[in-house]
Scaffold this motif. Structure first.
Motif, short mmCIF file in Angstrom:
data_model
loop_
_atom_site.label_atom_id
_atom_site.label_comp_id
_atom_site.label_asym_id
_atom_site.label_seq_id
_atom_site.Cartn_x
_atom_site.Cartn_y
_atom_site.Cartn_z
N THR B 32 0.80 -1.24 0.00
CA THR B 32 0.00 0.00 0.00
C THR B 32 0.83 1.29 0.00
O THR B 32 0.30 2.36 -0.22
CB THR B 32 -0.86 0.07 1.28
N PHE B 34 1.70 2.54 2.65
CA PHE B 34 1.30 3.17 3.92
C PHE B 34 2.30 2.71 4.98
O PHE B 34 2.38 1.53 5.29
CB PHE B 34 -0.12 2.77 4.29
N LYS B 35 3.06 3.67 5.51
CA LYS B 35 4.08 3.33 6.49
C LYS B 35 3.52 3.52 7.89
O LYS B 35 3.11 4.61 8.25
CB LYS B 35 5.32 4.21 6.32
N CYS B 36 3.49 2.46 8.65
CA CYS B 36 2.87 2.50 9.97
C CYS B 36 3.62 1.55 10.88
O CYS B 36 3.82 0.39 10.54
CB CYS B 36 1.40 2.07 9.85
N CYS B 57 -6.55 0.48 11.16
CA CYS B 57 -5.34 1.01 11.81
C CYS B 57 -5.75 1.96 12.92
O CYS B 57 -6.91 2.36 13.01
CB CYS B 57 -4.46 1.71 10.79
N GLU B 61 -3.57 7.25 12.71
CA GLU B 61 -2.82 7.00 11.48
C GLU B 61 -3.71 7.04 10.24
O GLU B 61 -3.23 6.87 9.12
CB GLU B 61 -2.17 5.60 11.55
N GLN B 64 -2.83 9.40 7.32
CA GLN B 64 -1.67 8.94 6.56
C GLN B 64 -2.05 7.76 5.65
O GLN B 64 -1.61 7.68 4.50
CB GLN B 64 -0.58 8.51 7.55
N ALA B 65 -2.90 6.88 6.17
CA ALA B 65 -3.32 5.72 5.37
C ALA B 65 -4.14 6.18 4.15
O ALA B 65 -3.97 5.65 3.05
CB ALA B 65 -4.15 4.76 6.22
N SER B 67 -3.86 8.93 2.57
CA SER B 67 -3.05 9.60 1.56
C SER B 67 -1.99 8.66 0.97
O SER B 67 -1.13 9.09 0.21
CB SER B 67 -2.39 10.84 2.17
N SER B 68 -2.07 7.38 1.32
CA SER B 68 -1.13 6.41 0.73
C SER B 68 -1.66 5.97 -0.63
O SER B 68 -2.66 6.48 -1.12
CB SER B 68 -0.98 5.20 1.66
N VAL B 74 -10.52 2.69 4.66
CA VAL B 74 -9.64 2.70 5.82
C VAL B 74 -10.51 2.89 7.06
O VAL B 74 -11.33 3.81 7.11
CB VAL B 74 -8.60 3.84 5.76
#
Lengths: 365, 365
Positions: B32, B34-36, B57, B61, B64-65, B67-68, B74
């Motif tokens: 994805t 998506f850095k988490c 998540c 977060e 951020q998810a 905008s991934s 989400v």
């Protein structure tokens, strides 16, 4: 140290378990003082109700394991050997039949649990995490000494960060300076990725530091921790650059009052959820309730996040020997965020704060 | 990116699985962008054979998810909410019955697998790790570009370390200087704990850097990696301080010959174990066989240790698109150790070396 293994053995006897398989490197360190980060390789500490424990680790680490506090049998394996054959052989030599095996369900990978069931078809699992968490929850003198040093290092680190503030400097550049100076002074392990968040970034409680440059009127939030002898500190401080708006001042004052009120309320026997409530009430009464979006804090020790969880729904009570964070935060989009976090040790005589960096609002020029 | 999720969906259809539950943050990032890093909090990417995927998540977060590259639903949860109720509700809305659930057995904690069996009593598990490893094994252009940059950063870092060598300086001090300069240049994430090992310490392939001071006649071994856009490099270079003994020169030359011979032998279709054999033969023929105590190398990518394992017993073959390390080492107790490690991308036209720091023996004055 063997003392802690004794407690595991006693629990296994009372619980009727055949053995415990401890695989989490942090718990292995806790029980043996053997520090090993095996990555994808196998590490296992096997503890028995009536028999000597043994440890299986990569051959490269055997010497280190032997010189730890463990003092019992250490078995090494090479990269071209299957560690499970050593597990099987050694367990068989102890004449173990099927029965309950105590594991760490939150961290033990499913695959390793499966491997155990392949060795012992009718094995069932029981969790030893509650015991480990409750042992780790109460710090002994050695642990407290390490955490005091870790707290002092965190104070020092925030000071380095504040000294590094300069117009136009980026969040990442400040982090680099903090960690460089720390490392020069022998603190080379951080408890987690150091956070320096500025301006609107400070309103993201879990933001990622980047290349944003410091501007006048910014909040600058430092959240960092240092590891000393394996134990973590965790501090947050927020300062202002050049000037502070009325809104910012009010947010800061509210957050500080919440931090102080919670620390003041700490005492043995207090319901943990009520401590969260004490801080939350201060913030809610000031009209910022919806901007305090996380729990009050968390336990601290070998891990940067341990039990107890300092959250509203925690019905457990505070016990002497615990170390935990108190970190209320207020994050107002577009204005900025403030968090003020301390590490608290609950002694028999009341709370002892392990982090001492000043908390009155500093305006950096 | 969605392209990779498509491949998972296709596999689920062929495999007859109800859904895949991807919990490893590195695999979530792979699929994805998506850095988490959720620590002990819940993160789950759910992928279906025929339906849209969704991601659960922490609420903090969600932005951020969104905008991934993910682009599907989400779902966020707060600290005081149980994420499993969201999992259950969302899965129920998809009318999922019992059936095969694809998981990552090597990393999924036993407790989370157990939670799934509580939702679906007759669920059975199947591993999706083979698919994920084989997808991650073959790098696309975006990934190769990141790994090239990571390799250049590693070259730069070794240069910084060599420049920092000075009589009496400690291993930890050199590490601090390397990481400070890197961070100033925007490289703030290392792939693993940087290793600088000197003198007799260099003979421990997994040693811990400490306060040993550099002396004349020391081997100085640098093993480090830099993360760029999520992707790791991993380089090792060994230099000498002031002078080199005949023994040291022979060890170095042998190790370098083994490194060069292995790189030269890389080609599509080669059995991986045979590549280990190529390097090992050079070292064994020179009489140092028993001092080359580890495998030749490992795959590299989002993780610092990925498939393939470049070990003698690996019967798989090299495939275009792979990135892996070639890192023969010779560790002679009391004399010292040498390791020379490069990152290799196997293109359709042959091996491309991603690390370029010079390999002829440098004697630092």
């Amino acid at each position: 140290m063997p003392d802690k293994i004794n407690k595991i053995e006693e629990w296994l006897r009372n619980n009727g378990s055949r053995f415990a398989y401890i695989a989490d490197p942090v718990n292995v360190f806790y029980l043996t003082h053997f520090k090993c980060d095996p990555h994808e390789r196998f590490l296992g500490l096997f503890i028995f109700p009536e028999d000597e424990p043994f440890l299986i680790c990569p051959e490269l680490e055997v010497r280190q394991a032997m010189s730890s506090d463990f003092g019992s049998e250490v078995i090494g394996y090479r990269d071209d050997q299957d560690p499970w054959t050593f597990v099987k052989k050694t367990l068989d030599s102890r004449k173990l039949n099927d029965g309950k095996i105590a594991i760490e369900p939150s961290t033990l990978p499913y695959k390793k649990a499966l491997a155990l069931t392949h060795l012992y078809e009718h094995a069932s699992f029981t969790s030893i995490e509650g015991l480990l968490a409750s042992l780790r929850n109460i710090k002994d003198e050695f642990e407290l000494a390490a955490m005091k040093k870790a707290g002092e290092a965190a104070d020092y680190a925030v000071g380095l960060g504040v000294d590094a503030i300069k117009k136009g400097k980026t969040e990442k550049a400040i982090i680099a300076e903090i960690e460089y100076e720390l490392a020069k002074h022998g603190f080379s392990e951080m408890a987690f990725d150091t956070m320096v968040l500025t301006g609107e970034n400070s309103a993201a409680p879990h933001g990622y530091p980047g290349t944003r440059q410091i501007k006048e009127g910014d909040f600058i939030l430092f959240d960092l921790g240092v590891v000393v002898d394996g134990y973590c500190s965790d501090i947050t401080r927020t300062v202002c650059y050049k000037y502070v708006s009325e809104d910012q001042q009010k947010i800061y004052d509210t957050c500080l009052q919440a931090n102080l009120a919670a620390i003041h309320a700490v005492r043995e026997g207090l319901r943990i959820g009520d401590l969260d409530g004490t801080a939350r009430k201060v913030i809610t009464d000031a009209g910022y309730g919806k901007y305090f979006t996380h729990r009050l804090g968390h336990g601290l020790g070998l891990g940067e996040h341990e039990e107890p969880s300092m959250s509203a729904d925690n019905d457990h009570t505070l016990t002497a020997g615990m170390v935990f964070t108190i970190e209320p935060g207020i994050y107002v989009p577009d204005v900025g965020g403030v968090r003020i976090e301390d590490d608290i040790y609950l002694s028999k005589d009341g709370p002892v704060t392990l982090t001492h960096y000043p908390k009155e609002l500093q305006i950096i020029h």
